[in-house]
Write a protein that holds these residues in place. Structure first.
Motif, PDB file in Angstrom:
ATOM      1  N   VAL B 152      45.158  37.764  51.165  1.00  0.00           N
ATOM      2  CA  VAL B 152      44.309  36.895  50.344  1.00  0.00           C
ATOM      3  C   VAL B 152      43.407  36.048  51.243  1.00  0.00           C
ATOM      4  N   THR B 156      39.914  37.458  50.294  1.00  0.00           N
ATOM      5  CA  THR B 156      39.379  36.598  49.254  1.00  0.00           C
ATOM      6  C   THR B 156      38.680  35.373  49.841  1.00  0.00           C
ATOM      7  N   LEU B 157      39.419  34.647  50.672  1.00  0.00           N
ATOM      8  CA  LEU B 157      38.854  33.390  51.154  1.00  0.00           C
ATOM      9  C   LEU B 157      37.820  33.604  52.242  1.00  0.00           C
ATOM     10  N   LEU B 162      37.391  40.556  47.531  1.00  0.00           N
ATOM     11  CA  LEU B 162      38.301  40.928  46.446  1.00  0.00           C
ATOM     12  C   LEU B 162      38.757  39.692  45.678  1.00  0.00           C
ATOM     13  N   PRO B 163      39.038  39.856  44.379  1.00  0.00           N
ATOM     14  CA  PRO B 163      39.576  38.715  43.621  1.00  0.00           C
ATOM     15  C   PRO B 163      40.982  38.365  44.118  1.00  0.00           C
ATOM     16  N   GLY B 164      41.322  37.089  44.095  1.00  0.00           N
ATOM     17  CA  GLY B 164      42.592  36.621  44.645  1.00  0.00           C
ATOM     18  C   GLY B 164      43.804  36.983  43.817  1.00  0.00           C
ATOM     19  N   GLY B 165      43.592  37.576  42.644  1.00  0.00           N
ATOM     20  CA  GLY B 165      44.749  37.936  41.835  1.00  0.00           C
ATOM     21  C   GLY B 165      44.303  38.359  40.457  1.00  0.00           C
ATOM     22  N   GLY B 166      45.276  38.568  39.581  1.00  0.00           N
ATOM     23  CA  GLY B 166      44.968  39.018  38.230  1.00  0.00           C
ATOM     24  C   GLY B 166      45.052  40.533  38.169  1.00  0.00           C
ATOM     25  N   VAL B 253      54.318  37.546  41.355  1.00  0.00           N
ATOM     26  CA  VAL B 253      54.112  36.097  41.430  1.00  0.00           C
ATOM     27  C   VAL B 253      52.862  35.800  42.254  1.00  0.00           C
ATOM     28  N   TYR B 254      52.730  36.519  43.369  1.00  0.00           N
ATOM     29  CA  TYR B 254      51.622  36.168  44.252  1.00  0.00           C
ATOM     30  C   TYR B 254      50.274  36.616  43.713  1.00  0.00           C
ATOM     31  N   SER B 256      49.689  37.563  40.478  1.00  0.00           N
ATOM     32  CA  SER B 256      49.602  37.415  39.022  1.00  0.00           C
ATOM     33  C   SER B 256      49.271  38.742  38.349  1.00  0.00           C
TER      34      SER B 256
END
Lengths: 539, 307
Positions: B152, B156-157, B162-166, B253-254, B256
């Motif tokens: 991530v 992401t950052l 890429l999106p950080g989750g979902g 969890v990480y 989502s």
């Protein structure tokens, strides 16, 4: 715009109250609205339900507050303002309330919202067949015959709520409740659409079936991932609503959520534990901390299962005095929390924090007093005090418990043996008085001191320490009938400071990151009852 | 073989039944229940709710009703905590997600891990071997709870790719990080197992014979060495596959992702009996099924094994 009332005390004076416009998203001068009016925020867990009478968690209640509208709403400061009701009248005894409903309130399918919808919803709340985990709220509201109806001993029709006509709702109470109208901002009192529920059963809250009367309708729900609500064109105040779409993303981990906030995927998320000092420097305009109506405490077991030492008030006082709360708030938590010397948070409406003696002493004086008290009680090097200290498993609670036990060890030579239990086991243990000293926390159900102080009456089902004082019981009983019960609450807090059945530790703050683009967040609303329709996204 | 398969399936029934009974009893013996909360419910309310869900019946009645629901209607009951959902809904929603990223991780881990292992064994003690072993050990010491934040941070950052989750319906940008994070440590194990079993086979007599016959190295590896070297790998892959497709709490969890791993842990903590049971039965059945498949595969790769 005329605000409904400014404080609870003011609301007690008038018998008839009516106002004009409701509070809504007022765009500040100089702000330009962003083209995309979508508000995206993080929720820790999947909501339990969006059925107003079933929902029991905070994130679900936030959604329900957008999808449905009750009799009354709150403004940014937590004051009562009209909702579906334009106002209400009450009698001198404050046990009959009559609400006038607006004519233009509609369900999202275009049907009018009537008094009958409220009658249906309130009966549904307490109907044993519904099995609502929040049916106790009906009991808290003291509606006539609620006990018998909940027990299935009286028909639903006996419940003290009547639709006089389509736009007049009468509620009869068994107790005099000056703050009754405040309770109608709670989700469990919101109306529900009988025809839709009867048609679809439990599936009525699915996006394809749901009919609601709030500013938004549920348009998408992917369990454990997200829910989306979009503007309801049928809402009576739709023209003053700005936010088009609200997205709640389920993100279990607070650090992940924060990363995604940093990446701009979210407008709002919680500050990860212990990071508030750093983040408030890095993002001074976006890291927010403000008081919440919650109290963190440790409760002594005063029942017969509890240790003998705790029966001695001097021991209880010594332990409370020797606790340097500034270390907990400033060194351990670091999120702007407030040191607690009273059970009720100072942020509670109409509650004046009384001057309890030990609050005004310096910590050195308190420490000295604690040593003397404990020695008086007969505990010292030759007769050391040892007890178990129980909390539910969590890194945060552990840090606090360690800090507390260290203070006691160093200052008083007392040994507190730490033990933690997983949440449900902890609740069971504490509820069975199978502990010595146990952690507790309480968040107000409504913004009035009795929501806290009732906890320490002998009849309260939540009084796990089994503290019993006739005087507290009498004062709290009397408070329910008084227009201004401040004196009673002050006295009760003084008794609590003397008797020290619980050790107040701190009063909570909410700490979260809110994107600067989101405007009108109700930071002053201590219950954090926020309504998306009051917000807007600036460029 | 058919006979054997049939017998194994017959044995699976009592195995699952025992699993159900033990899980059911363990779950109910844990302190607290689905409706234990900070605000204890008034007894009347609690009684109403328990009656609604049949929790006031004696345990054996509850167990019987539960089993009847499964066998007769394939109904795993309602969730006690997520009021608007049934267990079937929760599994129908979560399992495809887990199956998608778990299946992809499995393919990814097996192909890359297997290739690394084979190449390392053929070129034993060369630079290629050290490189392959280095990568697999590197991946082994990066468990998914370390990989996830690193990915991530990078994608992401820092890069913003890429999106950080979902989950987003399983769109590929949402899949990349969960798949990599879940696959790496499995990939490392697969590489190590393949390498060592391949080495063992390569040093065996019949390979020496094959080489002595003058067979080309390619034929020696592909026809004679690869299949027998798969035996230890298959037993690992069976377990790994079930582990991957039944989800990872960390991944869920990480990132989502909303898979089953999360429901498994959350339902145990919230005493959501029915969800806990449903997910356990699913995991149990898959484990039994893949253990059987692995056993059948043995017979295919190793002619010495007969059922």
């Amino acid at each position: 715009m005329k605000k409904f009332t400014t404080t609870l005390a003011a609301s007690l004076l008038g018998a008839t109250m009516l106002t004009g416009a409701a509070y809504a998203a007022t765009v500040a001068a100089g702000d330009t609205l962003a083209a995309d009016q979508t508000f995206t925020y993080r929720v820790l867990d999947e909501h339990s339900s969006v059925d107003p009478q079933i929902v029991e968690d905070v994130s679900g209640a936030d959604i329900v507050r957008d999808l449905f509208e009750g009799l009354m709403n709150q403004d940014a400061d937590g004051n009562l303002i009209p909702g579906v009701a334009t106002g209400f009248t009450t009698n001198d005894e404050k046990n009959v309330y009559t609400f006038t409903l607006r004519e233009d309130a509609k369900w999202s399918n275009g049907e009018p919202v009537t008094a009958g919808d409220f009658v249906y919803a309130w009966r549904r709340l307490v109907d044993p067949a519904t099995g609502s985990p929040y049916s106790w709220f009906g009991e808290l509201m003291s509606i006539e015959n609620v006990g018998a109806v909940m027990a299935g001993e009286a028909p639903l029709e006996d419940l003290g709520v009547t639709a006089i006509d389509d736009h007049t709702l009468e509620v009869r109470l068994t107790a005099s409740l000056p703050y009754f109208a405040l309770m109608t901002t709670h989700g469990s009192t919101f109306p529900s659409p009988q025809a839709v529920i009867e048609e679809h059963g439990d599936a009525w809250t699915n996006p394809e079936n749901i009919v609601s009367n709030g500013a938004y309708v549920l348009t998408e729900h992917v369990p454990s991932e997200l829910s989306v609500r979009e503007r309801n064109p049928m809402y009576w105040d739709n023209e003053n609503t700005v936010i088009e779409k609200v997205v709640a993303l389920v993100i279990n981990d607070e650090n992940t959520a924060f990363t995604r906030w940093q990446a701009g995927e979210l407008d709002r998320t919680e500050v990860p534990t212990g990071q508030y000092p750093r983040l408030s420097e890095e993002y001074p305009n976006e890291a927010l901390s403000f008081p919440r109506l919650c109290s963190y405490y440790y409760t002594f077991n005063l029942s017969e299962n509890g240790p003998e030492a705790f029966q001695d008030v001097r021991v209880r006082q010594a332990l409370s005095y020797a606790l340097d709360r500034s270390i907990i708030t400033d060194k351990v938590l670091q999120g702007g929390q407030f040191q607690a010397y009273t059970f009720t948070p100072g942020a509670t409406a109409g509650f004046e924090v009384p001057s309890v003696p030990y609050a005004s002493m310096t910590q050195e004086d308190r420490d000295a007093a604690a040593v003397a008290l404990l020695a008086d009680a007969g505990y010292g090097a030759d007769n050391p005090l040892t007890f178990d200290m129980l909390y539910n498993t969590s890194e945060g609670h552990k840090k606090i418990a360690i800090a507390m036990s260290q203070m006691w060890k160093q200052k008083l030579g007392v040994t507190a043996v730490l033990a933690n239990q997983e949440w449900k086991t902890f609740l069971e243990t504490r509820g069975n008085q199978d502990f010595q000293l146990a952690r507790g926390a309480w968040c107000g159900d409504y913004n009035e001191a009795s929501t806290f102080l009732d906890l320490l009456t002998s009849e309260s089902g939540y009084n796990d320490g089994k503290f019993a004082s006739d005087e507290v019981d009498a004062l709290m009983n009397e408070a329910k009938t008084l227009t201004d019960a401040t004196a009673n609450y002050t006295r009760v807090e003084q008794i609590l400071a003397d008797e020290m059945p619980v050790i107040p530790v701190y009063h909570y703050t909410a700490v979260f990151m809110l994107s600067e683009r989101v405007k009108n967040w109700p930071v002053e609303n201590v219950e954090q009852n926020w309504y998306s329709r009051d917000l807007y996204i600036a460029e | 073989m058919l006979n054997y398969t049939f017998r194994r399936i017959l044995v699976a029934i009592p195995t699952l039944l025992i699993l159900i009974v033990i899980t059911f009893l363990l779950m109910h013996s844990a302190p607290g229940g689905p409706f234990t909360s900070e605000r204890p419910l008034p007894p009347q309310v609690l009684a109403n709710i328990e009656a609604k869900y049949g929790l006031n019946d004696p345990l054996y009645v509850q167990l019987w009703e539960y089993l009847k629901g499964i066998v007769l209607h394939f109904d795993f009951g309602p969730s006690f905590v997520k009021k608007s959902q049934t267990v079937n809904d929760i599994i129908a929603q979560g399992f495809p997600i887990t199956l998608t990223y778990g299946g992809l991780s499995f393919i990814f881990a097996t192909l890359i891990g297997g290739t690394l292992g084979v190449v390392a064994a053929i070129r034993q003690n060369t630079f290629i071997d050290y490189f392959a072993v280095g990568i697999s050990i590197g991946a082994q010491v990066l468990p998914n709870f370390v990989m996830a934040p690193l990915l991530v941070w990078l994608f992401t950052l820092t890069l913003g790719w890429l999106p950080g989750g979902g989950w987003n319906g399983g769109a590929w940008p949402n899949l990349v990080m969960p798949v990599i994070a879940l696959a790496t440590s499995y990939m490392a194990s697969i590489a190590r197992i393949t390498r060592s079993s391949m080495l063992e086979v390569l040093n065996s007599n019949y390979i020496r014979t094959a080489r002595a016959k003058g067979l080309p190295e390619r034929t020696v590896i592909m026809r004679h060495a690869l299949k027998p070297s798969l035996v230890p790998l298959i037993s690992y892959l069976g377990v790994a596959f079930v582990g991957m497709i039944t989800g990872s709490v960390i991944i869920d969890v990480y990132f989502s992702t909303g898979g089953l791993g999360q429901s498994f842990v959350n339902s145990a903590l919230s005493r959501d009996y029915s969800v806990m049971m449903g997910v356990t039965i699913l995991l149990g059945s898959l484990t039994v099924l893949f253990a059987l498949l692995a056993d059948l595969l043995y017979a295919w790769v190793d002619p010495k094994i007969r059922y």
